[in-house]
Design a protein around this motif. Structure first.
Motif, PDB file in Angstrom:
ATOM      1  N   ASP A  33       0.687  -1.075  -0.023  1.00 40.11           N
ATOM      2  CA  ASP A  33      -0.062   0.051  -0.329  1.00 40.11           C
ATOM      3  C   ASP A  33       1.009   0.747   0.178  1.00 40.11           C
ATOM      4  O   ASP A  33       1.973   1.413  -0.199  1.00 40.11           O
ATOM      5  N   CYS A  36       3.452   1.397   3.068  1.00 43.88           N
ATOM      6  CA  CYS A  36       3.635  -0.240   3.552  1.00 43.88           C
ATOM      7  C   CYS A  36       4.877  -1.040   2.484  1.00 43.88           C
ATOM      8  O   CYS A  36       3.653  -1.509   1.147  1.00 43.88           O
ATOM      9  N   ILE A 141      -3.272  -0.957  14.961  1.00 40.18           N
ATOM     10  CA  ILE A 141      -2.399   0.476  14.156  1.00 40.18           C
ATOM     11  C   ILE A 141      -1.984   1.688  15.046  1.00 40.18           C
ATOM     12  O   ILE A 141      -2.659   1.763  16.318  1.00 40.18           O
ATOM     13  N   VAL A 162      -1.676  -8.233   7.018  1.00 42.26           N
ATOM     14  CA  VAL A 162      -1.546  -6.446   6.964  1.00 42.26           C
ATOM     15  C   VAL A 162      -2.289  -5.615   6.318  1.00 42.26           C
ATOM     16  O   VAL A 162      -3.359  -6.665   5.344  1.00 42.26           O
ATOM     17  N   GLY A 164      -3.980  -2.165   4.587  1.00 50.13           N
ATOM     18  CA  GLY A 164      -4.080  -0.430   4.584  1.00 50.13           C
ATOM     19  C   GLY A 164      -5.358   0.211   3.939  1.00 50.13           C
ATOM     20  O   GLY A 164      -5.608  -0.437   3.124  1.00 50.13           O
ATOM     21  N   PHE A 183       6.888   0.552   7.217  1.00 47.45           N
ATOM     22  CA  PHE A 183       5.141   1.416   6.978  1.00 47.45           C
ATOM     23  C   PHE A 183       5.644   2.552   7.835  1.00 47.45           C
ATOM     24  O   PHE A 183       5.829   2.795   9.053  1.00 47.45           O
ATOM     25  N   ILE A 191      -2.060   1.904   9.208  1.00 50.31           N
ATOM     26  CA  ILE A 191      -1.838   0.317   8.744  1.00 50.31           C
ATOM     27  C   ILE A 191      -2.067  -0.516  10.005  1.00 50.31           C
ATOM     28  O   ILE A 191      -1.286  -0.416  11.125  1.00 50.31           O
ATOM     29  N   HIS A 193      -2.041  -4.108  11.370  1.00 49.96           N
ATOM     30  CA  HIS A 193      -1.423  -5.316  10.881  1.00 49.96           C
ATOM     31  C   HIS A 193      -1.347  -5.797  12.524  1.00 49.96           C
ATOM     32  O   HIS A 193      -2.171  -5.329  13.596  1.00 49.96           O
TER      33      HIS A 193
END
Length: 229
Positions: A33, A36, A141, A162, A164, A183, A191, A193
């Motif tokens: 992304d 990222c 996040i 992940v 985004g 990222f 983002i 994750h």
């Protein structure tokens, strides 16, 4: 970060391939992304060994303290009175060198809009131990504006997720030892994750790494370098 030699545009789904191979290092970049990026095999075996030696040399964690039968991820105590080690811009260290290597790889292929990753002010490095196979960290996040995370993996592979804002759906992938995820850690970048689980089995940890550091045969170390801009 400055534009690449060809003066290419900012990465987007239209202008940049999803997979880019760096012909200098052989590292494969996957653009997940905006802000990222997954760098496959970013750390060679010697670099992985050196990084874990650096962690062990600074580890002040009380490993004799009682732990639950199914322990949660363990954040190591690396600093004198905090989990993190700190590095300044321009400092000669293994961590600064790893960040510079990643920035050079990205810089050869991408122009990252509004951010100069090479011109950071400092780095904080922390490490978390995840036991195989049930070690996990819930989806979240980061809200650390003005920073990027360079997340390295050592030992057993992790099943990692992940998502985004520009991704149609979540991406779950095997985060192998030596891989690096870069990222934007700001609230705006958003983002999401997660460490879903740790892969078990003989092939999860590289043989040479496990032979020298047996603890890595049954654990994954997530090494988080937060680069402050």
């Amino acid at each position: 970060m400055a534009a690449d030699a060809a003066g290419g545009p900012e990465p987007s789904e239209q202008s940049v391939p999803r997979i880019i191979e760096d012909d200098v290092t052989g590292v494969e970049i996957e653009v997940l992304d905006k802000h990222c990026y997954l760098l496959r095999s970013a750390l060679g075996m010697e670099e992985q060994l050196a990084l874990f030696e650096h962690i062990q040399a600074n580890d002040k964690t009380d490993w004799d303290a009682p732990r639950a039968m199914n322990p949660s991820p363990k954040t190591l105590l690396l600093g004198d009175d905090e989990p993190c080690l700190r590095y300044e811009f321009g400092q000669e260290s293994l961590i600064n060198a790893s960040i510079s290597k990643a920035n050079n790889i990205l810089g050869r292929h991408l122009r990252i809009d509004d951010v100069d990753l090479c011109n950071y002010t400092s780095i904080t490095m922390a490490a978390i131990q995840y036991a195989s196979p049930n070690g996990r960290f819930p989806a979240h996040i980061d809200h650390c504006n003005g920073s990027f995370v360079y997340l390295m993996s050592l030992g057993c592979a992790a099943n990692f997720m992940v998502k985004g804002p520009g991704m149609e759906c979540k991406k779950t992938f095997k985060f192998n030892s030596g891989d690096l995820l870069v990222f934007n850690a700001s609230t705006e970048a958003a983002i999401l994750h997660e460490v879903v689980s740790i892969v078990e089995g003989e092939e999860s940890c590289p043989e040479e790494l496990g032979n020298i550091f047996p603890v890595l045969r049954k654990n994954r170390y997530g090494v988080q370098c937060r680069v402050h801009l």
